[in-house]
Enzyme design. Structure first.
Site, PDB file in Angstrom:
ATOM      1  N   THR A 151       0.859  -1.180   0.000  1.00 35.74           N
ATOM      2  CA  THR A 151       0.000   0.000   0.000  1.00 35.74           C
ATOM      3  C   THR A 151       0.897   1.232   0.000  1.00 35.74           C
ATOM      4  OG1 THR A 151      -0.047   0.079   2.395  1.00 35.74           O
ATOM      5  CG2 THR A 151      -1.772  -1.181   1.320  1.00 35.74           C
TER       6      THR A 151
ATOM      7  N   GLU B 293      -5.902  -3.797   0.785  1.00 38.27           N
ATOM      8  CA  GLU B 293      -6.190  -4.726   1.886  1.00 38.27           C
ATOM      9  C   GLU B 293      -7.495  -5.496   1.694  1.00 38.27           C
ATOM     10  OE1 GLU B 293      -5.138  -1.634   2.214  1.00 38.27           O
ATOM     11  OE2 GLU B 293      -3.839  -1.353   3.952  1.00 38.27           O
TER      12      GLU B 293
ATOM     13  N   LYS C  38     -11.759  17.532  13.663  1.00 41.78           N
ATOM     14  CA  LYS C  38     -12.574  17.454  14.877  1.00 41.78           C
ATOM     15  C   LYS C  38     -12.641  18.821  15.545  1.00 41.78           C
ATOM     16  CE  LYS C  38     -13.753  14.213  18.474  1.00 41.78           C
ATOM     17  NZ  LYS C  38     -13.421  12.948  19.120  1.00 41.78           N
TER      18      LYS C  38
ATOM     19  N   TRP D 271     -17.385  16.238  14.255  1.00 38.39           N
ATOM     20  CA  TRP D 271     -16.608  15.935  13.059  1.00 38.39           C
ATOM     21  C   TRP D 271     -17.005  16.822  11.879  1.00 38.39           C
ATOM     22  CZ3 TRP D 271     -12.502  13.333  14.059  1.00 38.39           C
ATOM     23  CH2 TRP D 271     -12.496  12.310  15.025  1.00 38.39           C
TER      24      TRP D 271
END
Lengths: 544, 544
Positions: B184, B329, B438, B443
């Site tokens: 990755t 993944e 945040k 959020w």
């Protein structure tokens, strides 16, 4: 070195988990003899968990067989998932077999628990004396509809199920564990059991839903006109929820009028089954002018679909008929006749001829065309040989049949079907090996003879079998059922056939009969025909 | 009790066997820097067998990694199948990574044999000093095109391959054996290796070709604009031959003009890739009026597809854009935005809003929306949580990373993506977990802010990141690249945003920049942006 991906076994109940999680409200429509019940995958899963819990309470052990004798319905499906989800093996029985065969199969499988539709209670009662293992019969109905019966431990399904609360988790078994058991209705010898594993069912469902096989999407509404007790219901009880499509289980309503009405009412987009069932649909719609307008694709298998049926569906209904080929021993789906670039543009007679092929195999089915010595033959559409198959969804050996080798040295299973394969991989089945007629060392295809005979407007059904002949070894005998009121003479038939098959194929004898014998799955029973004519010795040497 | 079906391991090279047997002449079209070579699956298989034989002769052992540093091409693909077919592990390198990362990965993987395109020879030469294991470099060209180089054991592919005759059989390995290795390009920490097994690749290819994911048929012509070195090329090197579709490997020709010309010349029906690549196609076709008329479906993943792109493809090209979501993944395909009955009838803005979702998961991907404590959140399109996944194609642990636990107690992998799931199972990814801002305990989605900013006609690219704030903990900073010649003031931007996002989301600071940093896979590199602005402390408390 092993890969580092997750260990997640291929288990059948995960299909239902997927459907319940991703498509919880997708419709599951189920017909019983007196009702149509609408449900969904979330409810099916909840019910299957209760069945699993109740089976556990009943003392059913992992690997034990749980039999069903029932038409397509939601309760029947919940029993399948419930049984396999607690580690047992669902085992559907074909109620159209001869009663002695049903008894043989129940005893051979060691079924101790049996779920039965009310309609089949009398059949089961007639066998009760011969059943050595059955200790409990659950009738798939509620208490109000429970028929009086003295079957062992008889109880209605809803009362039986009400004894548990559904607080249960699926048992995690090995993916190679047995999940389902189906007996072939074979026309030779006693029925033979094929024991599917969780892995084989999941893999078959994955590959059978490739775009070039069933190709089901979540927008499809599938009318399941294939009985669940036929060859794992063509895997549709798993393939359809895996795709998130709607599923209609029509119970015993497989007559033409019911199929048309049910398909039309629920907007079925896809269906399938054996040709005889769908001939009923054509007859009904031709008579009434009714249509099932959403129906677009029809998978026909079990027997070849006659050309006239292909044409009628295309021209009168705009429905695409797709031939599929397979058998219980193949999981069961082996091939589907969907286009490649080479065949996609065909139309007219070329398209019809192509559509009559049995199609091509998807990934996971390895195909070999072999001569009788097992040597590979070319895929040239000319060489005729035995169709051998290999793959993770193909039988290795029969249940309870010991270690008798069933596969050849390369692991191939001989399907018993005979045919050709063309350069694009399309199979054309010309006969069952045992139905071929060997005349003077050359093969005559009984299926081809029958198809040509059935193109005559007076013929309703035709069967060609081999009869002994002193000179040619075998010669064809043809048995014909005429349409009501129709007449046909031997010379008229000979004239019809002579322009369509090689001259030396013409039958040496023709008999007109009231009806032909069929197997429990609706196929011509040529074994019985051969037995009937076993004493006959053709000596004329003359063709008809 | 185990089932009685055949033992037939799921091995990647069986996909190529299937394609070569069932679709031998289906076209495989491959572009190099100076040629377009037409071949087919039968020839690809023959070449892959020679690669396998030659690797064996080279002393490569089962489990050993065989690296590639190459664009999409037939030789590259033959190396993949050849390596995995003799038990080794193919290991594609991303040439767009920083050179030090490429060197790190080659050494970490222990690559000893490396196949490289002529174009990447200079890159490899620049790393040569740092490579500890590489003993042989095979350049993917013929002798005539072999560049002069002092790379260890350098030889051109055709000369290397000519030393064997192709008389070889695939090695039968365990289906859980490693087959492919991908690192990755992660924006945090060093690259991490994901080691696919034969089983995970075959299962992913089966499920990714369900009708509701890629849905490829043998009639499709697939233009593979996703580099093979990105997340197993989205599994297309396996999915496409499995379906018997044609495959076009465009080499490095991923600019808009080339994509349009190649798609049009070969009648591509399906393609896909990251949005930036396909923006090039839109720009080119808008300028020239050219079209790729057979192209009907475009799978967009890697980053969200902007709304303007969705509209342009639909309106100007009649091309359906289908969002896919996944990551290395995940095998890598996790979801696709194909319609259910509930969404199939949407049109206008409703349809566009639906199309912007990341879709729903097929069977074999289990999805959990979890809060930070791992507790499941409702699928109500409101609750925002971590997207966790489980299944046979999901990573268990990283390669060479020891036994550090990567999964939660229930076996779920946290994707690092944050989003919602609606009642029909459709995922909407709102952010990468680490990119969320945040503010005062609430959020803010950086992606949503960026999308809204990019709807302004003057904005070419936008990035929103969290910057420290004494009172609110974090507040958004927005970095903007304007279109050539365009102008935009802070008040104009504020006005544009204010009607489209909650007021408290408005960035506290806006910076206009020449360009934004990107990762090697073309995604915004927010880690570098955050590093750049790490010293900044916003104190105004005033929004723009």
């Amino acid at each position: 070195m092993l890969g580092l991906m997750q260990d997640w076994p291929l288990l059948c109940h995960k299909v239902l988990d997927h459907a319940a999680r991703q498509h919880p409200r997708r419709k599951l429509i189920s017909y019983t003899d007196d009702a149509c019940v609408e449900s969904n995958y979330a409810e099916l899963r909840a019910q299957a968990l209760r069945v699993a819990q109740r089976l556990t309470a009943e003392g059913v052990r992992p690997g034990e067989r749980v039999a069903t004798l029932a038409a397509n319905g939601a309760r029947h499906l919940a029993v399948w998932y419930g049984a396999l989800g607690m580690g047992a093996v669902y085992h559907p029985l074909n109620p159209r077999l001869f009663p002695e065969q049903v008894a043989y199969i129940i005893n051979h499988a060691g079924d101790r628990l049996l779920f039965v539709d009310p309609a089949y209670v009398p059949l089961l009662e007639s066998l009760a004396d011969r059943l050595t293992e059955v200790r409990r019969v659950v009738v798939l109905c509620d208490a109000a509809r429970m028929p009086p019966t003295r079957l062992p431990g008889a109880i209605d399904y809803e009362t039986w199920l009400a004894q548990v609360d559904g607080d249960f988790e699926w048992v995690r078994v090995d993916e190679n564990a047995a999940a389902g058991l189906f007996y072939t209705s074979g026309t030779t010898g006693p029925p033979k059991g094929v024991l599917y594993s969780h892995r084989s069912i999941v893999l078959l469902s994955l590959t059978a839903n490739a775009p070039d096989v069933y190709g089901l999407s979540a927008r499809d509404v599938v009318l399941m006109a294939v009985p669940m007790y036929h060859a794992n219901g063509w895997s549709w009880p798993f393939t359809v929820p895996m795709a998130g499509a709607s599923l209609i289980l029509p119970g015993s309503r497989l007559d033409g009028a019911s199929l048309c009405e049910i398909a039309s009412r629920h907007g079925a987009t896809v269906s399938g089954g054996v040709p005889t069932v769908w001939q009923g649909f054509l007859d009904h719609t031709a008579k009434t002018g009714l249509r099932a307008p959403a129906l677009r694709r029809l998978f026909i298998g079990g027997s070849p679909c006659p050309e006239v049926m292909l044409r009628a569906f295309a021209q009168d209904h705009g429905i695409e008929v797709i031939h599929v080929w397979g058998m219980t021993e193949m999981g069961p789906t082996g091939s589907a006749c969907t286009p490649t670039p080479e065949t996609a543009a065909l139309d007219g007679p070329g398209r019809i001829a192509w559509q009559q092929r049995q199609g091509r195999v998807p990934f996971l089915v390895e195909l070999k065309l072999a001569d009788d010595a097992g040597q590979a033959l070319p895929w040239d559409d000319q060489a005729t040989g035995n169709l051998n198959v290999r793959g993770p969804c193909i039988v290795r050996r029969y249940f309870g049949a010991g270690d008798a080798p069933l596969l050849d040295d390369d692991g191939y299973f001989d399907t018993g079907d005979v045919g050709t394969i063309d350069g694009n991989g399309f199979i054309r089945i010309t006969d069952r090996a045992k139905d071929l007629i060997k005349s003077g060392g050359e093969w005559i295809s009984s299926v081809a003879l029958e198809n040509v005979a059935m193109m005559h407007p007076a013929v309703q059904e035709a069967a060609a079998i081999a009869v002994r002949h002193p000179r040619w070894d075998e010669r064809p005998l043809m048995a014909l059922v005429l349409k009501p009121g129709a007449t046909l003479t031997q010379p008229e038939l000979a004239e019809h056939l002579a322009t369509r098959v090689p001259k030396w194929w013409l039958p040496d004898a023709v008999v007109f009969v009231e009806a032909l014998p069929h197997t429990a799955t609706g196929k011509l029973d040529k074994r019985r025909l051969r037995e009937h004519y076993a004493g006959l010795l053709l000596t004329s040497g003359n063709k008809i």
